[in-house]
Design an enzyme around this catalytic site. Structure first.
Site, PDB file in Angstrom:
ATOM      1  N   TRP A 103       7.960 -15.283 -16.804  1.00 44.86           N
ATOM      2  CA  TRP A 103       7.760 -16.457 -15.988  1.00 44.86           C
ATOM      3  C   TRP A 103       6.905 -15.837 -14.639  1.00 44.86           C
ATOM      4  CZ3 TRP A 103      11.602 -16.844 -11.412  1.00 44.86           C
ATOM      5  CH2 TRP A 103      11.331 -17.861 -10.557  1.00 44.86           C
ATOM      6  N   GLU A 146       9.208  -6.217  -7.018  1.00 39.07           N
ATOM      7  CA  GLU A 146      10.294  -6.988  -6.652  1.00 39.07           C
ATOM      8  C   GLU A 146      11.303  -6.910  -7.861  1.00 39.07           C
ATOM      9  OE1 GLU A 146       8.598 -10.904  -6.180  1.00 39.07           O
ATOM     10  OE2 GLU A 146       9.796 -11.657  -7.881  1.00 39.07           O
ATOM     11  N   TYR A 156       4.011 -20.991 -11.692  1.00 39.82           N
ATOM     12  CA  TYR A 156       5.017 -20.166 -11.181  1.00 39.82           C
ATOM     13  C   TYR A 156       4.589 -20.695  -9.673  1.00 39.82           C
ATOM     14  CZ  TYR A 156       6.830 -17.083  -7.687  1.00 39.82           C
ATOM     15  OH  TYR A 156       7.580 -16.694  -6.596  1.00 39.82           O
ATOM     16  N   ARG A 175       6.983  -3.443  -2.788  1.00 36.01           N
ATOM     17  CA  ARG A 175       7.905  -4.495  -2.565  1.00 36.01           C
ATOM     18  C   ARG A 175       8.876  -4.629  -3.177  1.00 36.01           C
ATOM     19  NH1 ARG A 175       7.174  -8.831  -4.653  1.00 36.01           N
ATOM     20  NH2 ARG A 175       7.370 -10.019  -2.961  1.00 36.01           N
ATOM     21  N   GLU A 234       0.016  -9.676  -5.576  1.00 36.47           N
ATOM     22  CA  GLU A 234       1.345  -9.297  -5.613  1.00 36.47           C
ATOM     23  C   GLU A 234       1.663  -9.289  -7.079  1.00 36.47           C
ATOM     24  OE1 GLU A 234       3.678 -11.608  -3.068  1.00 36.47           O
ATOM     25  OE2 GLU A 234       5.362 -11.607  -4.319  1.00 36.47           O
ATOM     26  N   ARG A 243       0.982 -16.755   1.565  1.00 39.93           N
ATOM     27  CA  ARG A 243       0.785 -16.690   0.074  1.00 39.93           C
ATOM     28  C   ARG A 243       0.156 -18.189  -0.417  1.00 39.93           C
ATOM     29  NH1 ARG A 243       5.740 -15.756  -3.909  1.00 39.93           N
ATOM     30  NH2 ARG A 243       5.397 -18.256  -4.142  1.00 39.93           N
TER      31      ARG A 243
HETATM   32  O1  EZ4 Z   1      10.243 -15.560  -8.169  1.00 41.34           O
HETATM   33  O2  EZ4 Z   1      13.112 -14.234  -6.004  1.00 41.34           O
HETATM   34  O3  EZ4 Z   1       7.716 -13.192  -4.104  1.00 41.34           O
HETATM   35  N1  EZ4 Z   1       8.651 -14.105  -4.455  1.00 41.34           N
HETATM   36  C1  EZ4 Z   1       8.972 -14.332  -5.691  1.00 41.34           C
HETATM   37  C2  EZ4 Z   1      10.217 -14.982  -5.981  1.00 41.34           C
HETATM   38  C3  EZ4 Z   1      10.794 -14.756  -7.296  1.00 41.34           C
HETATM   39  C4  EZ4 Z   1      12.267 -15.129  -7.060  1.00 41.34           C
HETATM   40  C5  EZ4 Z   1      13.091 -14.814  -8.470  1.00 41.34           C
HETATM   41  O4  EZ4 Z   1      14.373 -14.914  -8.147  1.00 41.34           O
HETATM   42  O5  EZ4 Z   1       8.318 -13.781  -6.577  1.00 41.34           O
HETATM   43  O6  EZ4 Z   1      10.128 -16.272  -5.392  1.00 41.34           O
HETATM   44 CO    CO Z   2       6.661 -12.338  -6.050  1.00 41.65          CO
END
Ligand code: EZ4
Ligand code: CO
Length: 455
Positions: free
Chosen positions: A455, A315, A207, A336, A289, A195
């Protein structure tokens, strides 16, 4: 003989009990209508009860919440992970104050019944705090069942469908060449899938890249000295221009063989996400993703109408029902969810089965902010289902591995679970005490005009 007096070891018990117990297992008592099912011990084994539930909060490198469930069989216990990044103590309180009292005296073998009871019983169902607490309990109960059966959990889930779980790791950097180096480093370590995230010039932190080349730092691995969240700045314009150029660079530099992924982290609007997916098409991503916020699932239709870039999402989901529309409409290619935030293995295997029916594959969330027990749960499911796609993974630092041993192992691009009974993970309670909780938040983000941004 009371259950406490039985040997912990199953074979030892069978030897003692002999053929009589095998022919006629000692049932706890007759089932009464309207009550919870009575303990239904496996053939030849005495009935089992939950005797204690310990909630352990520890910070070996970052905060983790563990649930240790003890049983009436001496030495038989299970360990689950109930870590919710930035809200750890809320989950610990839910477990200690509300869940643990309900578990004492219950049959730890009745995993599905316990799951339903903890999910529907409180009436106020779902949400990340409750579903993480439930996951901790669920993982611990699967651990107990595996240990009791003398089998790794994947065997209880139907046995192996594959040797290992194809893994992806994170590569990030402040510019294209740093990302390129990070991808090369990952492939040299054996990764076939990586990734890639890059800092966006002019934006303070993006991020996956803030202040560090590792996504672990960016997702709050190191508790900040102030104990308050960092703020990142995000603008969709520069982001949408830079990301396709990153992948153009990576394909030119690295060729076509390495599988590349990118995490949008729910930051875009529908038409922006559709544009990014379309612009990334020439670089053949393994998947894009979490492109959109989780609230309104139908927005994913728009991405589909404009692009063949494979899409992954999930997630931030908390239940099976969050996944239904995306899967049945085939708006995504990979589901996911985070096993640790959708109530553990019991719900994850249902998500996987639903996905199987619609040719959607799994890609369970696997960051550093969920503990080794959840990572183990991920891989036990991965290697026992037919529609596994890929597994996100991290290497836990040494100090975390000392306190929370047994995370799945990485081998030549794949994740392998341990062949020990149960999940294969544990908690060193004494050592855990040396690393007390430290308040830490995930970063927040704002637009240049000061307004709140995902975020
Ligand atoms: O930002 O689990 O794909 N992984 C992610 C993670 C999330 C964190 C947040 O707690 O997006 O790194
Ligand atoms: Co993620």
């Amino acid at each position: 003989m009371p259950p406490q007096a039985q040997p912990a070891n199953r074979r030892g018990f069978l030897k003692l009990a002999g053929a009589t117990a095998l022919a006629k297992p000692a049932l706890g008592r007759e089932a009464a209508l309207g009550e919870a099912p009575p303990p239904a011990p496996a053939q030849g084994l005495p009935p089992l009860k939950i005797t204690d539930v310990r909630v352990i909060v520890t910070c070996p490198g970052r905060n983790y919440v563990l649930v240790k469930i003890l049983t009436s069989e001496p030495g038989l216990y299970g360990v689950g992970d109930a870590t919710l990044n930035g809200r750890e103590l809320a989950v610990a309180a839910a477990l200690e104050k509300y869940v643990a009292p309900l578990l004492i005296g219950r049959d730890p073998e009745a995993i599905e019944d316990t799951w339903q009871y903890l999910y529907r019983g409180p009436y106020w169902r779902g949400g990340p705090v409750q579903m993480t607490a439930l996951a901790g309990v669920d993982l611990a109960l699967w651990d107990i069942k595996g240990k009791r059966a003398g089998m790794p959990v994947y065997q209880l889930l139907g046995g192996r469908t594959r040797v290992g779980a194809l893994a992806y790791t994170h590569a990030s950097g402040n510019d294209f060449s740093e990302v390129e180096d990070a991808v090369r480093h990952a492939t040299e370590r054996g990764f076939k899938c990586v990734r890639a995230q890059v800092a966006i010039p002019g934006l303070e932190g993006t991020y996956g890249t803030t202040g560090s080349k590792t996504a672990n730092n960016a997702s709050g691995r190191v508790p900040q000295p102030t104990g308050l969240p960092q703020t990142e700045i995000f603008e969709p314009g520069p982001y949408l221009r830079v990301v396709p150029r990153l992948f153009e660079h990576l394909r030119k530099a690295l060729g076509d063989e390495v599988e590349l992924l990118h995490d949008v982290h729910e930051k875009l609007g529908p038409v922006e996400a559709a544009r990014l997916a379309r612009d990334l098409e020439p670089y053949h991503l393994f998947f894009l993703e979490d492109p959109l916020r989780p609230e309104y699932k139908e927005s994913f239709r728009l991405i589909r109408q404009h692009s063949t870039t494979p899409i992954a999402m999930g997630e931030l989901f908390n239940t099976l029902w969050d996944c239904v529309d995306l899967i049945k409409e085939q708006w995504i290619d990979f589901i996911r969810c985070d096993l640790g935030h959708i109530g553990g293995i019991t719900n994850a295997r249902k998500v996987a089965a639903l996905a199987e029916a619609f040719q959607v594959k799994t890609a369970w969330h696997g960051p550093g902010d969920i503990g080794p027990a959840t990572h183990a749960g991920n891989v036990h499911v991965d290697i026992s289902i037919p529609n596994f796609g890929i597994q996100e993974m991290v290497f836990f630092p040494e100090v975390t591995q000392e306190v929370l041993p047994g995370a799945p192992e990485f081998k030549d691009g794949y994740m392998m679970v341990r062949e020990t009974p149960g999940l294969g993970t544990d908690v060193n309670e004494e050592l855990a005490k040396k690393y007390p909780y430290q308040r830490a938040y995930v970063p927040t983000a704002r637009r240049r005009d000061g307004s709140v941004q995902d975020w």
